[in-house]
Write an enzyme that holds these catalytic residues in place. Structure first.
Site, PDB file in Angstrom:
ATOM      1  N   HIS A  15       0.844  -1.207   0.000  1.00  0.00           N
ATOM      2  CA  HIS A  15       0.000   0.000   0.000  1.00  0.00           C
ATOM      3  C   HIS A  15       0.881   1.259   0.000  1.00  0.00           C
ATOM      4  CE1 HIS A  15      -3.247  -2.646   2.125  1.00  0.00           C
ATOM      5  NE2 HIS A  15      -2.953  -3.061   0.910  1.00  0.00           N
ATOM      6  N   HIS A  73      -9.378  -2.132  -4.645  1.00  0.00           N
ATOM      7  CA  HIS A  73      -8.237  -2.401  -3.770  1.00  0.00           C
ATOM      8  C   HIS A  73      -7.283  -3.424  -4.394  1.00  0.00           C
ATOM      9  CE1 HIS A  73      -5.848  -2.369  -0.167  1.00  0.00           C
ATOM     10  NE2 HIS A  73      -5.697  -3.667  -0.372  1.00  0.00           N
ATOM     11  N   ASP A 125      -3.273  -3.018  -4.884  1.00  0.00           N
ATOM     12  CA  ASP A 125      -2.248  -4.019  -4.547  1.00  0.00           C
ATOM     13  C   ASP A 125      -1.361  -4.332  -5.747  1.00  0.00           C
ATOM     14  OD1 ASP A 125      -2.969  -4.399  -1.887  1.00  0.00           O
ATOM     15  OD2 ASP A 125      -4.219  -6.163  -2.286  1.00  0.00           O
ATOM     16  N   HIS A 179      -0.936 -11.225  -4.729  1.00  0.00           N
ATOM     17  CA  HIS A 179       0.481 -10.872  -4.581  1.00  0.00           C
ATOM     18  C   HIS A 179       1.426 -11.841  -5.298  1.00  0.00           C
ATOM     19  CE1 HIS A 179      -0.877  -7.840  -1.870  1.00  0.00           C
ATOM     20  NE2 HIS A 179      -1.383  -8.721  -1.037  1.00  0.00           N
TER      21      HIS A 179
HETATM   22 ZN   LIG Z   1      -3.892  -4.642  -0.039  1.00  0.00          ZN
END
Ligand SMILES: [Zn+2]
Length: 301
Positions: A81, A237, A241, A264
Site C-alpha cells: 500500500h 483495492h 495491490d 500478490h
Molecule cells: Zn492490499
C-alpha cells in the site's frame, strides 16, 4: 517520448500506526534520498539497523501480503500500500526507516501515505529514469488465475475478481491509471477480508490488528462496515495491490494489465517475468548498438 525525472520527498515524514497482521504499533519515517538510491528500508530491531532494499530479489513471501527480507530473519511485510502511493507520486529515491516488521496499515488504503507524502512535498531530481515498456504480451497463470500485460503507451488495467460471496461474484473494473485516477479512484480503496476467515487467520498470528477502522469486512451475505468508499471498493483495492506490487520493479511501467483472480504471488511473478525480458532486451539493444561501432574501429586500426 516524455522524459521522466527521478523524484524524492522534500522533507522527512514520520508516520505512526499499527501492523494489520502483527497488531503492533509501528513508527515509519520516510526521508529524502539522493538520485540513484532507490527505495530502501532500514529496519531498526533489537539494537540493530538492517538494510533491506525494495527489489524483486528481496521479495521473500507473497502470502497475505508482500514481504521483503535480507535473506536472513529480517523482514518487512505489507509493503504494497505504501508502494502504491510512492509509485503514484513518482518517488524513485527514498529511505524508509521502520521499527517493526510490518508497514502500518493506517486506514487500510494507500490514502494516508499519499496525503503524508504530499504534505511534506516532492522534489524533482535532475536525473531521469527509463520507464518499462514491453513490446510483446507477457503473462503468468496459476490454475484459473491469471495476470497479463499487453503492450500499451499508457498504463491501463482490467481487473476481475470472483470470490465465493454474493457481493464479490464477477466484479470487474477497467480504467486508465494515471496520477489523478490513482489518487481519486484507486488509492482510497481499503483492504478487505471475510469475517469467517478472521478466526483462522488470528490463530496463525495474522490479522491481529484488523478492525473496521482499517478494513472492509464481509459477512456471509453483506458488509460489516456501515458504508463503503466505492460500491466496488474490493476490486479497486486489488488494483491498488497490483500497482504496489509491480512498483517493486523500481521503474515506471506502461502496459495494459488484465487480471483475473490474481494476488500478490501472481503480481510478483509477472514483475519477475517483465524484468527478465526487459533487462534482456535492453542488454541486447545495448550490445547491438555497440558491436558495429567496435567492429568499425577494429577494422580501421
Ligand atoms: Zn492490499
Amino acid at each position: 517520448m516524455k522524459i521522466i525525472h527521478r523524484k524524492t520527498i522534500k522533507d522527512s515524514l514520520p508516520l505512526k500506526g499499527i501492523g494489520l497482521h502483527s497488531g503492533k504499533t509501528v513508527t515509519l519515517k520516510l526521508h529524502p534520498a539522493e538520485a540513484g538510491t532507490g527505495l530502501i528500508f532500514f529496519l531498526y530491531r533489537a539494537g540493530q539497523k538492517v538494510r533491506i532494499p525494495i527489489s524483486l530479489d528481496h521479495v521473500v513471501d507473497t502470502s497475505n501480503a508482500t514481504t521483503i527480507g535480507d535473506g536472513g530473519s529480517n523482514r518487512v511485510q505489507t509493503i504494497e500500500h505504501l508502494l502504491a502511493a510512492v509509485y503514484t507520486l513518482g518517488i524513485t529515491d527514498c529511505i524508509l526507516e521502520i521499527d517493526s516488521v510490518e508497514v502500518p496499515i493506517m486506514d487500510g488504503s494507500a490514502g494516508p501515505f499519499l496525503d503524508g507524502i504530499r504534505s511534506v512535498g516532492i522534489t524533482e531530481l535532475k536525473e531521469t529514469i527509463e520507464p518499462i515498456r514491453i513490446n510483446s504480451p507477457m503473462w503468468v497463470v496459476d490454475g484459473d488465475k491469471y495476470l497479463v500485460m499487453l503492450p500499451s503507451d499508457e498504463l491501463k488495467v482490467t481487473y476481475n475478481i470472483d470470490f465465493n460471496h454474493p457481493l464479490l461474484k464477477g466484479q470487474s473494473y477497467t480504467t486508465k491509471l494515471d496520477e489523478s485516477i490513482l489518487t481519486n479512484d484507486i488509492l482510497p480503496a481499503r483492504t478487505f477480508g471475510f469475517l469467517k476467515d478472521v478466526e483462522a487467520l488470528q490463530a496463525r498470528g495474522l490479522a491481529l490488528g484488523g478492525s473496521l477502522d482499517n478494513a472492509v469486512v464481509l459477512t456471509d451475505d453483506g458488509y460489516l462496515n456501515e458504508s463503503l468508499r466505492f460500491e466496488n471498493e474490493c476490486v479497486r483495492h486489488k488494483i491498488l495491490d497490483l500497482v504496489g506490487d509491480l512498483a517493486v520493479m523500481g521503474r515506471p511501467f506502461y502496459g495494459h494489465l488484465i487480471a483475473s483472480k490474481a494476488g500478490h504471488a501472481l503480481d510478483i511473478s509477472l514483475a519477475k517475468c517483465i524484468m527478465s525480458k526487459v533487462t534482456g532486451d535492453e542488454l541486447t539493444h545495448f550490445k547491438s548498438k555497440r558491436i558495429p561501432l567496435f567492429s568499425k574501429r577494429e577494422a580501421n586500426s
